[in-house]
Design a protein around this motif. Structure first.
Motif, PDB file in Angstrom:
ATOM      1  N   PRO A 152       0.818  -1.229   0.000  1.00  0.00           N
ATOM      2  CA  PRO A 152       0.000   0.000   0.000  1.00  0.00           C
ATOM      3  C   PRO A 152       0.847   1.274   0.000  1.00  0.00           C
ATOM      4  CG  PRO A 152      -0.845  -1.563   1.618  1.00  0.00           C
ATOM      5  CD  PRO A 152       0.462  -2.108   1.122  1.00  0.00           C
ATOM      6  N   ILE A 153       1.945   1.265   0.755  1.00  0.00           N
ATOM      7  CA  ILE A 153       2.824   2.443   0.796  1.00  0.00           C
ATOM      8  C   ILE A 153       3.453   2.667  -0.573  1.00  0.00           C
ATOM      9  CG2 ILE A 153       4.938   3.376   1.826  1.00  0.00           C
ATOM     10  CD1 ILE A 153       4.205   1.684   4.334  1.00  0.00           C
ATOM     11  N   VAL A 154       3.881   1.595  -1.214  1.00  0.00           N
ATOM     12  CA  VAL A 154       4.507   1.698  -2.536  1.00  0.00           C
ATOM     13  C   VAL A 154       3.509   2.233  -3.556  1.00  0.00           C
ATOM     14  CG1 VAL A 154       5.530   0.354  -4.411  1.00  0.00           C
ATOM     15  CG2 VAL A 154       6.221  -0.087  -2.057  1.00  0.00           C
ATOM     16  N   VAL A 155       2.287   1.733  -3.536  1.00  0.00           N
ATOM     17  CA  VAL A 155       1.261   2.162  -4.497  1.00  0.00           C
ATOM     18  C   VAL A 155       0.928   3.643  -4.295  1.00  0.00           C
ATOM     19  CG1 VAL A 155      -1.151   1.834  -5.189  1.00  0.00           C
ATOM     20  CG2 VAL A 155       0.313  -0.147  -4.807  1.00  0.00           C
ATOM     21  N   ILE A 156       0.752   4.054  -3.055  1.00  0.00           N
ATOM     22  CA  ILE A 156       0.432   5.462  -2.776  1.00  0.00           C
ATOM     23  C   ILE A 156       1.590   6.364  -3.188  1.00  0.00           C
ATOM     24  CG2 ILE A 156       0.041   7.123  -0.901  1.00  0.00           C
ATOM     25  CD1 ILE A 156      -1.607   4.875   0.474  1.00  0.00           C
ATOM     26  N   THR A 157       2.815   5.968  -2.878  1.00  0.00           N
ATOM     27  CA  THR A 157       3.989   6.764  -3.260  1.00  0.00           C
ATOM     28  C   THR A 157       4.065   6.910  -4.775  1.00  0.00           C
ATOM     29  OG1 THR A 157       5.155   5.964  -1.307  1.00  0.00           O
ATOM     30  CG2 THR A 157       6.490   6.956  -3.048  1.00  0.00           C
ATOM     31  N   ARG A 158       3.797   5.818  -5.514  1.00  0.00           N
ATOM     32  CA  ARG A 158       3.821   5.891  -6.979  1.00  0.00           C
ATOM     33  C   ARG A 158       2.776   6.867  -7.491  1.00  0.00           C
ATOM     34  NH1 ARG A 158       3.770   0.470  -8.846  1.00  0.00           N
ATOM     35  NH2 ARG A 158       1.581   0.435  -8.331  1.00  0.00           N
ATOM     36  N   GLN A 159       1.606   6.897  -6.864  1.00  0.00           N
ATOM     37  CA  GLN A 159       0.549   7.816  -7.293  1.00  0.00           C
ATOM     38  C   GLN A 159       0.912   9.271  -6.991  1.00  0.00           C
ATOM     39  OE1 GLN A 159      -2.886   6.271  -5.263  1.00  0.00           O
ATOM     40  NE2 GLN A 159      -3.241   4.671  -6.785  1.00  0.00           N
TER      41      GLN A 159
END
Length: 119
Positions: A58-65
């Motif tokens: 979840p942290i990786v996905v949010i950071t990418r966004q």
């Protein structure tokens, strides 16, 4: 040519049974237009198989966004390169050969996938 059963037992054989009336009935029951075609392949989907899996996903996905896909991939590439250099230096310090080093890098990649860093 039919097979028969006599008082002494079974007369005739496999060939007479298959070559006889049973064979003709079997051939008539199977349609001659049945064909097996090539299996249908689904189009490949451009999707990250690791997305949503792992503790850090979840942290990786949010950071990418937040930072954008292009910038995120640049940062990820730099982080992977630094991590590989750390593994290489560690292997040099303990005297591990290149094959062991490559194994450690593969292990790091598997662990990164499992933890969600590659989501």
């Amino acid at each position: 040519m039919a097979t028969s059963i006599s008082a002494t037992g079974f007369t005739g054989g496999f060939a007479t049974s298959i070559g006889g009336e049973d064979y003709a009935m079997l051939v008539k029951s199977v349609p001659n237009h049945v064909r097996v075609g090539k299996p249908v392949r689904l189009a490949p989907m451009m999707k990250n198989v690791n997305e949503g899996k792992g503790l850090f996903a979840p942290i990786v996905v949010i950071t990418r966004q937040v930072v954008g896909k292009k910038r995120f991939n640049q940062l990820r590439g730099k982080a992977i390169a630094v991590h590989s250099q750390v593994i290489t230096e560690f292997c040099k310090s303990i005297g591990a050969d290149p094959k062991q080093r490559q194994g450690l890098i593969r292990l790091a990649k598997k662990n990164g996938e499992r933890l969600g860093f590659l989501a």
